[in-house]
Structures are given as C-alpha cells and as structure tokens.
Design an enzyme around this catalytic site. Structure first.
Site, PDB file in Angstrom:
ATOM      1  N   HIS A 457      -0.353  -2.300   1.415  1.00 36.65           N
ATOM      2  CA  HIS A 457       0.738  -1.330   1.555  1.00 36.65           C
ATOM      3  C   HIS A 457       2.057  -2.022   1.870  1.00 36.65           C
ATOM      4  O   HIS A 457       3.070  -1.817   1.187  1.00 36.65           O
ATOM      5  CB  HIS A 457       0.389  -0.330   2.665  1.00 36.65           C
ATOM      6  CG  HIS A 457       1.489   0.640   2.978  1.00 36.65           C
ATOM      7  ND1 HIS A 457       1.513   1.913   2.487  1.00 36.65           N
ATOM      8  CD2 HIS A 457       2.616   0.523   3.743  1.00 36.65           C
ATOM      9  CE1 HIS A 457       2.598   2.541   2.912  1.00 36.65           C
ATOM     10  NE2 HIS A 457       3.286   1.713   3.681  1.00 36.65           N
ATOM     11  N   GLU A 458       2.055  -2.832   2.919  1.00 35.77           N
ATOM     12  CA  GLU A 458       3.296  -3.499   3.314  1.00 35.77           C
ATOM     13  C   GLU A 458       3.785  -4.450   2.233  1.00 35.77           C
ATOM     14  O   GLU A 458       4.990  -4.638   2.046  1.00 35.77           O
ATOM     15  CB  GLU A 458       3.108  -4.232   4.639  1.00 35.77           C
ATOM     16  CG  GLU A 458       2.770  -3.332   5.818  1.00 35.77           C
ATOM     17  CD  GLU A 458       3.791  -2.227   6.053  1.00 35.77           C
ATOM     18  OE1 GLU A 458       4.980  -2.419   5.693  1.00 35.77           O
ATOM     19  OE2 GLU A 458       3.409  -1.161   6.569  1.00 35.77           O
ATOM     20  N   HIS A 461       6.049  -2.747  -0.175  1.00 35.92           N
ATOM     21  CA  HIS A 461       7.448  -2.760   0.267  1.00 35.92           C
ATOM     22  C   HIS A 461       8.091  -4.107  -0.070  1.00 35.92           C
ATOM     23  O   HIS A 461       9.249  -4.172  -0.499  1.00 35.92           O
ATOM     24  CB  HIS A 461       7.518  -2.553   1.780  1.00 35.92           C
ATOM     25  CG  HIS A 461       7.261  -1.161   2.242  1.00 35.92           C
ATOM     26  ND1 HIS A 461       7.967  -0.069   1.790  1.00 35.92           N
ATOM     27  CD2 HIS A 461       6.386  -0.679   3.170  1.00 35.92           C
ATOM     28  CE1 HIS A 461       7.539   1.024   2.407  1.00 35.92           C
ATOM     29  NE2 HIS A 461       6.581   0.685   3.245  1.00 35.92           N
ATOM     30  N   HIS A 464       9.101  -4.352  -3.616  1.00 31.74           N
ATOM     31  CA  HIS A 464      10.294  -3.528  -3.824  1.00 31.74           C
ATOM     32  C   HIS A 464      11.552  -4.331  -3.440  1.00 31.74           C
ATOM     33  O   HIS A 464      12.546  -4.342  -4.178  1.00 31.74           O
ATOM     34  CB  HIS A 464      10.170  -2.263  -2.973  1.00 31.74           C
ATOM     35  CG  HIS A 464      11.079  -1.156  -3.374  1.00 31.74           C
ATOM     36  ND1 HIS A 464      11.103   0.050  -2.714  1.00 31.74           N
ATOM     37  CD2 HIS A 464      12.014  -1.045  -4.353  1.00 31.74           C
ATOM     38  CE1 HIS A 464      11.989   0.845  -3.276  1.00 31.74           C
ATOM     39  NE2 HIS A 464      12.561   0.200  -4.280  1.00 31.74           N
TER      40      HIS A 464
END
Length: 669
Positions: A457-458, A461, A464
């Site tokens: 998940h992290e 980021h 991104h």
C-alpha cells in the site's frame, strides 16, 4: 551559518537531503532564513508594478521558498520518524511560526488580487497553468484571503493555536503509546506468539532496560498479537492498554487537546462561511460536499454492521473485543485451512521487498531498484534505493521499516523532493515508514500478511510520488485531494496475492520452498472473510471523524465528555456491536487530530470505490502486464494534480467508477 546544508540545493543524487551533514542546530536557523527569504520574495511579487501575469505572479510564487521547502521536508520527516527530545521541542516551537508564515502569504490581499487577475484571464495560459491558477486561487479563498482585516487577524490566531495543538496531540500520543506497552515477565503469557515476535518483544524490553518482554502498541485499536496470544488475560491487558491511550490524565492525556481542536476548527469554519469544519473540508475534495459523504456512509454502514453481527454469532455470540481476533483466526483455520500466523516464515521482509514489491513494479512499469549503501538517511535503519526506468533515473526510494520509541505509530509515505521542471528537480525522493517490530540480531524479520499489504500500500504512494511528472511544485507527486490520494496506493495492494506475484516472494525463510499446494488459493478465497469486522471498525472511526467535525460552534462548545460524545455518535449511526470498537478511538485518532485527515478519514473508502473498479479493469485486461501498467501510469500516477483527478480517472477507465466491485469485495452486495 555558511555551513548550513539547507541554504543550498543538495549535491547528492536527486537532491537527497545530506542527513550525514545535518546537525540539530541547522534546523531552526534554516527555518528563520527560509521564512524571511520567502516573505521577501512574496513582497516583491505584491509590489510588482507590472500587470499581473502567470509568470510574474504564479511562477514567481512557486519559486519563492526553496530554503524553507528543503528544511521543512527534512525536518518533518525526522519529526515523524525519529523525534528526539530536541526535535519534539523544536517542532512545538516552530509549528505556530510556520502557521503564521503560511497565513501571511495565503491571507495577503495584494497577492490574492494578483492571483485573481490572472485567474480572470486564465484562457491565455495552457491547461496545466490553468490548473495551478485555479488551485492557488481556491486554496487562498478557503484559507480566508477574501475576509476583512479583523476576520483575518482572528483567523491567524486560530491557525497558530491549531498548529500547536496538533503538535501537542502527536507528542502526547507517542509518549502514552510508549508508556502503555505491556510488560510481560512470564514466558507463558506469550504462548501462541511466533519466535520472531517474542524476539522483538525481548529486544524492546532490553532497549528500555527491562527484564522479560515488552509488547509495544501499534496505532489502531486492534493489536497484531491479539490474533495469536493464547492467554485471555494477556489479550485483555493488551486491548485495555490500546484503548486507554490519551485517557489517563496528566501530560499524556489528549482529551482536552482534542476538545479545544474541535472547538477552534468549528470557529474557523464559521469565520470562513461554512456551517462546520466538515463542510469546509469536503468542498475542496472530490466528494464536493458532506451530503455526498453521508450518502456513501448511509449505504455502507447498515450492511457492514449486519455482517459484523453475523460474524459475532459465528464466533460464539458473547465475544469480547480483546478475544475477537483470536477467535476469528481460529475459525479461519477451521473453515479455510489457513493459519496466518503459521505463514509468516513465508513472508520474510527482504524477499517481500525485492521479489514482491519491487518485482511487481518492475513488471508493470519497467522500473529497477538499486540499493545505494553510500547514501544515508536520518537513522541507520533507513535504506536508500535508486529508481530508474528505460528513460533514465526517476529518483530515490527510502524505506524505514522498523518501529522505535521515537517514531509515531502507523505507516505512511512522504516526499523529500518533488519532481517539478520549474524548479529543475527531474527526480523525486520519497520515503515509506512502517512500524514492524525489529527482532534481535541474527533473527530474520518475518512479516504478517497485514504488514505485507501495508508495505504494498505505502509503496503505491511512493510510485505516485516517483512517477508524477509536472512543471509546478504545487501540483507535484501526491499533492492531490485526500479522498483521491489513497486510490493509487490501494490499487497497488492488488498484487499481494496475485498469482503472478505471490509465488515470487512467498518463499520459506529457511528452505526457500514456495507456499504449500492450495494455500494461495485458500488465501484468496478468504477475501471477504472478516470483512464485517474490518469494514465496521473502519466505518466507526469514519463516523467519529465526521461527528466531531460536523459540530457547529455552539454544539462543539457544549461537548465536555469525550467518551460520552463518542458513544452517542456511534449509537446514533447504528454501531451496536460493542465487540467491534472503532479502528481509532478519538483520544488516539492521530489521522484527524495530529495529521491531515480531519473530516477526511472517509477518504479510504471513497478512494476504494475507484480502487476496486480499477482492479476489475486490470482483471478484464490481462492483469500484470506492462501495457496495463503504462496506461495506469500515463493517466493516473504520472499526472499528479496537473488535471482534475476524477477527470484523469475517467480518461483511464473510460467512464465514472462503478461501486459494485467495492460492494462485492467488502461482502456488502
């Protein structure tokens, strides 16, 4: 201060902050110099006799604070992950000054007049420039730029105080979380825990000069060890410690801080023309209004609670909150023949990182990762990787995996350097922080499946931040609405159990053998297992966030008992399963009282509508392929905030998001 490293751009790759050269006494002077230089630059913009143009107003503003940008990025990274007493003290002192400095810019009538003039003539600039003009103008309006002088003065006081309160909440919570770690002196009390977990608990106790073992707390209410501890008494102690945070009186009690925060946020919202703080926040998110948030919650909450009640009956009916995870895992083993605790030897951290997280990104986006042992972070635990694709370097990825007393709870990503061609930054520097217990020397780090999902998940980021390619810093990286920013990170979780990814990293730490036959299929089959509990605990926290921030000034002033308000808000929303407490109770809800998610914790489920629909798109188009990755990168990850995020999603998907995949994933259909 000629030796202050913040006064010049770093010469390290990707302008990585030179942490080896940064001393504590560099920070405060750099803040002062940075704020002074930016104030002077803004004053020149305000006094410019030329007609306002994009170049002499918006671009000049974007270029106005390089020193402040450098020191702010480095300092607040450290303040989150390695907050020594010095750092805590400086943070408490500098946060109100930074709030005042920001207000001096955002509330400037002269600057707003120039921005507004460019906005009225925005047809003369290109699409990304229009986006910057619109975002800057909107942010200034919502900050209070159009208020009269008396209202602005009141607003400045509110903002300074709120900044100080957020810092105090965070410091108090970290301290109380450390104090409430459960000290165990009898090994029998740890029955059920894996050897590496016991090793980490021994290491934590030793670090504090204690005998025995120390079960440290993670940020959410539910603690990972609750699923494995055989002793009901130890489970009870751990749950009681978790839920006690911020409630015990003294310097670490957060209740007075959060009540004052809620009252001041309500006052600020009224001053800015809004009924309440939630309305102020929602208007600049993709949701657009609190009514839209309510509509989604009203659709999800009743079904989630029904599922939680059903799960409780399946676990035996009369279940205590401290026992739910243990009983649920026992039932998972029985129903699905899957023992998550027993699978941890297949989730060794380094293999998960290299052969899972990095490998999936490589196949999707053509990126490579090379560890740079010659580059250092702010702590010895921080690792640095150079990231590149076929076109060249993209930047640096930093990973800080382990928990420390000086680190706040939870997991997060932040940027140290944003890619923006205006400032000459062609590469990004991003960091992921987790809170995995560190075993003693010689013991491998084995992750839970939940921690594996968190790392993926992290890292979403991080991608991104690494991929976003824009001209202007304000639009760079993950600088998108809160209820959109979680979307790319949630999408990256799809690869955790994907048949093309899982076999590559799920190898036994000692033998290298893959998962036993059928285990992967059974793991995927449990996708909706426990979703009643998981969705209900999340939605309960979301409702609490909304309830606190939908209070008017008068309503907020009337609240004096945090526990009573919390209980009333949950009951009014239909949460009547006491064995499923909120994922975060108010007194340790750092996302909203110390972070940037106030009135926006709904963002995770809002973004998950886009996420689940995107996973369906990948499934429809062949899954883990370079073509699919390139499309997602081009339309979403690579755009930053250079265009409307929902417009970017429509361009990627060809339509608006469908909620049906989310309902199916959560078992809410």
């Amino acid at each position: 201060m000629t030796d202050n490293p913040f006064l010049v751009r770093s010469t390290l790759p990707a302008a990585l902050p030179p942490f080896a050269d940064i001393r504590d006494d560099h920070y405060e002077p750099a803040f002062e110099i940075g704020m002074r230089e930016q104030r002077e630059a803004v004053a020149r913009i305000e006094a410019d006799p030329e007609t306002p143009t994009f170049a002499n107003t918006l671009e000049a503003l974007e270029l106005s604070g390089p020193v402040l940008e450098r020191v702010t990025a480095a300092f607040f990274t450290v303040a989150s992950a390695h907050a020594t007493p010095f750092v805590r003290d400086l943070e408490e002192r500098v946060a109100p000054r930074l709030a005042a400095h920001g207000d001096a810019i955002r509330l400037s009538s002269a600057l707003f007049a120039r921005v507004d003039a460019v906005w009225r003539d925005r047809g003369a600039v290109d699409a990304e420039q229009q986006r910057l003009v619109e975002r800057t103008r909107t942010e200034m309006l919502l900050a209070g730029a159009a208020l009269d002088d008396a209202a602005k003065e009141e607003l400045r006081g509110l903002n300074e105080r709120l900044s100080a309160l957020a810092t105090r909440f965070d410091a108090a919570l970290v301290a109380d979380t450390n104090d409430l770690a459960v000290h165990v002196t009898d090994a029998a009390e740890l029955d059920g825990l894996a050897a590496d977990t016991v090793s980490a608990a021994r290491e934590a106790a030793s670090a504090r000069g204690l005998d025995g073992w120390l079960l440290t707390l993670v940020l959410p209410t539910g603690q990972p060890a609750l699923a494995d501890l055989v002793s009901p008494a130890t489970r009870g102690r751990l749950m009681d410690a978790s839920r006690a945070r911020g409630t015990r009186g003294g310097d670490h009690d957060t209740r007075a801080i959060l009540l004052e925060t809620v009252r001041l946020r309500a006052r600020r919202a009224r001053l800015l023309g809004f009924r309440d703080h939630a309305a102020l926040v929602a208007v600049d998110e993709t949701a657009g209004s609190t009514e839209a948030v309510t509509a989604l919650l009203d659709r999800l909450v009743p079904a989630a609670v029904r599922n939680a009640r059903r799960e409780q009956e399946e676990l035996g009916g009369d279940v205590a909150a401290a026992d739910w995870a243990f009983l649920a895992e026992a039932r998972r083993r029985e129903e699905y023949d899957v023992d998550l605790a027993a699978l941890r030897p297949w989730f060794e951290a380094e293999r998960v990182l290299q052969d899972g997280v990095f490998a999936a990104a490589g196949r999707l986006y053509g990126v490579t990762f090379t560890e740079r042992a010659d580059l250092v972070g702010y702590h010895p635990d921080v690792r640095v990787f150079a990231v590149a694709d076929e076109r060249g370097p993209l930047g640096l990825y930093l990973l800080d995996l382990y928990t420390r007393d000086e680190k706040r709870g939870g997991a997060w990503m932040n940027s140290l350097v944003d890619r923006a061609s205006l400032t000459g930054e062609a590469q990004a520097v991003v960091i992921n922080n987790l809170n995995v217990p560190k075993p003693d020397a010689g013991t491998p780090t084995l992750l839970t499946l939940d921690s594996v999902e968190t790392l993926f998940h992290e890292f979403g980021h991080a991608l991104h931040g690494l991929f976003a390619t824009v001209r202007y810093p304000k639009l760079a990286g993950t600088n998108v609405p809160r209820d959109f920013v979680e979307f790319p990170s949630q999408v990256n979780e799809m690869w955790v159990l994907h048949p093309a990814v899982l076999p590559g990293y799920a190898r036994h730490v000692e033998t290298g053998e893959p998962l036993p036959d059928g285990v992967a299929d059974r793991l995927r089959a449990t996708g909706t297992y426990g979703q009643g509990f998981a969705t209900t605990e999340y939605l309960a926290a979301t409702v609490l966030d909304q309830a606190w921030h939908r209070l008017t000034v008068e309503e907020a002033d009337a609240v004096v008992d945090v526990a009573a308000f919390e209980a009333g808000a949950l009951a009014a929303a239909g949460f009547d399963v006491p064995a499923v407490p909120p994922r975060y109770a108010s007194t340790y809800f750092a996302h909203v009282f110390a972070g940037g998610y106030s009135a926006a914790y709904y963002a995770y489920i809002w973004s998950e509508v886009l996420d689940a629909d995107t996973v369906a798109w990948f499934d429809e188009h062949g899954g883990l392929t370079r073509e699919n990755g390139d499309r997602f990168r081009r339309f979403v990850l690579g755009r930053g905030n250079a265009e409307d995020p929902i417009g970017a999603y429509r361009a990627f998907r060809g339509r608006d998001a469908d909620i049906a995949p989310l309902l199916a994933r959560r078992g809410l259909g």
